[in-house]
Design a protein around this motif. Structure first.
Motif, PDB file in Angstrom:
ATOM      1  N   ARG A  71       0.757  -1.380  -0.040  1.00  0.00           N
ATOM      2  CA  ARG A  71      -0.100  -0.032   0.239  1.00  0.00           C
ATOM      3  C   ARG A  71       0.929   1.205   0.181  1.00  0.00           C
ATOM      4  NH1 ARG A  71      -4.735  -1.770   4.070  1.00  0.00           N
ATOM      5  NH2 ARG A  71      -4.753  -4.037   3.737  1.00  0.00           N
ATOM      6  N   TYR A  74       0.738   5.384   2.981  1.00  0.00           N
ATOM      7  CA  TYR A  74       0.809   5.324   4.501  1.00  0.00           C
ATOM      8  C   TYR A  74       1.964   5.802   5.188  1.00  0.00           C
ATOM      9  CZ  TYR A  74      -3.084   1.999   4.265  1.00  0.00           C
ATOM     10  OH  TYR A  74      -4.222   1.394   4.009  1.00  0.00           O
ATOM     11  N   LEU A  77       4.917   4.273  11.124  1.00  0.00           N
ATOM     12  CA  LEU A  77       4.979   4.527  12.399  1.00  0.00           C
ATOM     13  C   LEU A  77       6.263   4.478  13.040  1.00  0.00           C
ATOM     14  CD1 LEU A  77       2.068   3.098  14.278  1.00  0.00           C
ATOM     15  CD2 LEU A  77       2.772   5.633  14.421  1.00  0.00           C
ATOM     16  N   LEU A  78       7.388   3.598  12.577  1.00  0.00           N
ATOM     17  CA  LEU A  78       8.623   3.629  13.221  1.00  0.00           C
ATOM     18  C   LEU A  78       9.621   4.592  12.575  1.00  0.00           C
ATOM     19  CD1 LEU A  78       8.934  -0.249  13.589  1.00  0.00           C
ATOM     20  CD2 LEU A  78       8.711   1.592  15.395  1.00  0.00           C
ATOM     21  N   LYS A 198      -9.783  10.999  16.853  1.00  0.00           N
ATOM     22  CA  LYS A 198      -8.396  11.272  16.581  1.00  0.00           C
ATOM     23  C   LYS A 198      -7.575  10.114  17.001  1.00  0.00           C
ATOM     24  CE  LYS A 198      -7.776  13.258  21.288  1.00  0.00           C
ATOM     25  NZ  LYS A 198      -7.179  14.225  22.163  1.00  0.00           N
ATOM     26  N   LEU A 199      -6.279  10.323  16.563  1.00  0.00           N
ATOM     27  CA  LEU A 199      -5.297   9.426  17.183  1.00  0.00           C
ATOM     28  C   LEU A 199      -4.218  10.218  17.685  1.00  0.00           C
ATOM     29  CD1 LEU A 199      -3.988   6.476  17.302  1.00  0.00           C
ATOM     30  CD2 LEU A 199      -2.678   7.170  15.361  1.00  0.00           C
ATOM     31  N   TYR A 222      -7.896  12.307  11.766  1.00  0.00           N
ATOM     32  CA  TYR A 222      -8.056  10.758  11.324  1.00  0.00           C
ATOM     33  C   TYR A 222      -8.285  10.656   9.917  1.00  0.00           C
ATOM     34  CZ  TYR A 222     -13.104  11.199  10.442  1.00  0.00           C
ATOM     35  OH  TYR A 222     -14.165  11.305   9.657  1.00  0.00           O
ATOM     36  N   SER A 225      -4.999   9.840   8.750  1.00  0.00           N
ATOM     37  CA  SER A 225      -4.309   8.860   9.519  1.00  0.00           C
ATOM     38  C   SER A 225      -4.235   7.443   9.123  1.00  0.00           C
ATOM     39  CB  SER A 225      -4.874   8.929  11.206  1.00  0.00           C
ATOM     40  OG  SER A 225      -4.593   9.998  11.497  1.00  0.00           O
ATOM     41  N   GLN A 226      -3.479   7.170   8.396  1.00  0.00           N
ATOM     42  CA  GLN A 226      -2.930   5.773   7.821  1.00  0.00           C
ATOM     43  C   GLN A 226      -1.637   5.493   7.893  1.00  0.00           C
ATOM     44  OE1 GLN A 226      -5.794   4.734   4.147  1.00  0.00           O
ATOM     45  NE2 GLN A 226      -4.042   6.398   3.474  1.00  0.00           N
ATOM     46  N   PHE A 227      -1.481   4.473   8.952  1.00  0.00           N
ATOM     47  CA  PHE A 227      -0.144   4.242   9.366  1.00  0.00           C
ATOM     48  C   PHE A 227       0.346   2.598   8.891  1.00  0.00           C
ATOM     49  CE2 PHE A 227      -1.645   7.554  12.334  1.00  0.00           C
ATOM     50  CZ  PHE A 227      -0.531   8.392  12.300  1.00  0.00           C
ATOM     51  N   PHE A 228       1.515   2.551   8.847  1.00  0.00           N
ATOM     52  CA  PHE A 228       1.988   1.215   8.572  1.00  0.00           C
ATOM     53  C   PHE A 228       2.932   0.755   9.471  1.00  0.00           C
ATOM     54  CE2 PHE A 228       5.422  -0.619   5.882  1.00  0.00           C
ATOM     55  CZ  PHE A 228       4.622  -1.782   5.622  1.00  0.00           C
ATOM     56  N   LEU A 229       3.224  -0.361   9.635  1.00  0.00           N
ATOM     57  CA  LEU A 229       3.949  -1.024  10.481  1.00  0.00           C
ATOM     58  C   LEU A 229       4.527  -2.130  10.257  1.00  0.00           C
ATOM     59  CD1 LEU A 229       5.143  -0.237  13.529  1.00  0.00           C
ATOM     60  CD2 LEU A 229       3.252  -1.339  14.320  1.00  0.00           C
TER      61      LEU A 229
END
Lengths: 236, 236
Positions: A71, A74, A77-78, A198-199, A222, A225-229
DNA sequence: TAGTGGTCTAGACCACGTC
DNA sequence: ACGTGGTCTAGACCACTAC
């Protein structure tokens, strides 16, 4: 630059330039060893680094393969937050709302191992991505470590300045995530409705020697807010 | 069990049993080498593993120190989901809503590299923590890999069964996080109001050989959603 | 300057996959 | 059976920290 970092970088560049896809095989260890004129352990160390970064995965008895996720768009996050921006082509800007020296909140003091009487730099910013509000960020920097900040620094990358300008070595960080609803104040800054989801991401950043130097609270819109890990399970 | 894993485990146990706090110093490398009768590289490998797990941090020229985070009751984003549960003393249970063999959704097929005509095991569960709803979970397992599931397995730890019962080796996973609002259906399962904030975590789990075998969508009750994450910045 | 962790090597041997 | 990655060793040398 260290040899194993150099090798890791070249392998990564090779993957990107040749647009290798998930599952494609890289040369075997022997080849890499002679190609980079390095010992087995050094090449292995490079590959372990790339594995940690989520760039390759190694299969015993089989080979070394490219790892990719599917995807786009995104936020990693790290590897964000002064580590590296991962959003290709996206345009990040900041509005500095406030920058001053003050006393820490109780929470900030606790997370930074400070007394309430100590000084911190307080930075409040709204960050935009491609013109849309991405997040509201409040940061507290231990002033005895981060001795100086100004508007110019704060409107660009604070972490680059900390590394290059101040010569500090950034180590590890602890992140705490909460989901909740926007307060009226937050909604106002983000141009959204009060009560919208919210995040919140609270992060304590440490130097390599373990000293916490920055406590930040980031409230994400939000809609952006699309996060990837990426995770590895071989942690027992 | 490998020597470096053994050593890592013993060091971790030592830290826990002696309740060492953040920043406390561990014995120096030389001591650990003779104590465990291991070479420098092996001990270093153990310490690197512990560093990756967020248990220690190493400072060149200074020593090896305990790393701890300050907050309790947070779910570790990286070591849950069949990896390990991190919530001490918390009681996790599951209600199995549905378990059947079916065709994958388009999204599941895409993430699992399957055709729409292939078979998957579909599992829908509500998970509770200390009696409160924690999340709603939908999982799609590639049936040609996870060949059998039943109610008993599914109401316990599916991942333990996959590892021990089926002898499969779980490797890495890609996680995607979104914040949004609960649909009526989700709210119903979680005992909450429609439109309340939620966190969706989509995960693609792979075997060590890179094959995706499980795609899951977990919708978290925002009131229970406190997540924790440890990062290391030395990823360039 | 002494102590401590980090890098790198060469090589032996092991464990897993593939054919 | 062979190829491939993983573990482990002993030791040389380097880089940073603390005193």
């Amino acid at each position: 630059m260290l040899k194993y970092q150099q090798i890791a970088e070249e392998i990564e560049k090779y993957i990107e330039e040749n647009e290798l896809q998930q599952g494609e095989k890289l040369p075997v260890l022997d080849t890499l060893m002679s190609q980079f004129d390095a010992s087995k352990s050094t090449v292995t160390k490079s590959l372990d680094l790339l594995e940690k970064k989520g760039v390759v995965f190694q299969v015993r008895g089989s080979g070394i393969f490219v790892r990719r996720h599917k995807r786009k768009g995104y936020i990693s996050l790290l590897s964000n937050q002064g580590f590296k921006k991962d959003l290709e082509e996206s345009h990040l800007t900041s509005d500095v709302i406030e920058l001053k020296v003050r006393k820490p909140t109780a929470e900030a003091a606790r997370n930074l191992n400070l007394e309430l009487a100590d000084d911190v730099y307080y930075v409040k910013r709204v960050r935009y991505i491609n013109g849309q509000t991405l997040c509201l960020e409040e940061s507290f920097f231990n002033k005895s470590i981060v001795t100086y900040l100004n508007k110019e620094i704060v409107s660009e990358s604070i972490f680059n300045y900390i590394r290059e300008g101040l010569g500090l070595k950034i180590g590890f960080s602890d992140m705490y995530l909460h989901v909740g609803m926007l307060t009226a104040m937050e909604a106002d800054y983000l141009g959204m409705e009060e009560g919208a989801p919210k995040l919140d991401v609270e992060t304590v950043f440490h130097l390599t020697n373990g000293q916490p130097f920055d406590f930040s609270i980031v409230t994400y819109n939000y809609e952006q807010s699309q996060f990837f890990l990426q995770a590895n399970s071989q942690l027992l």
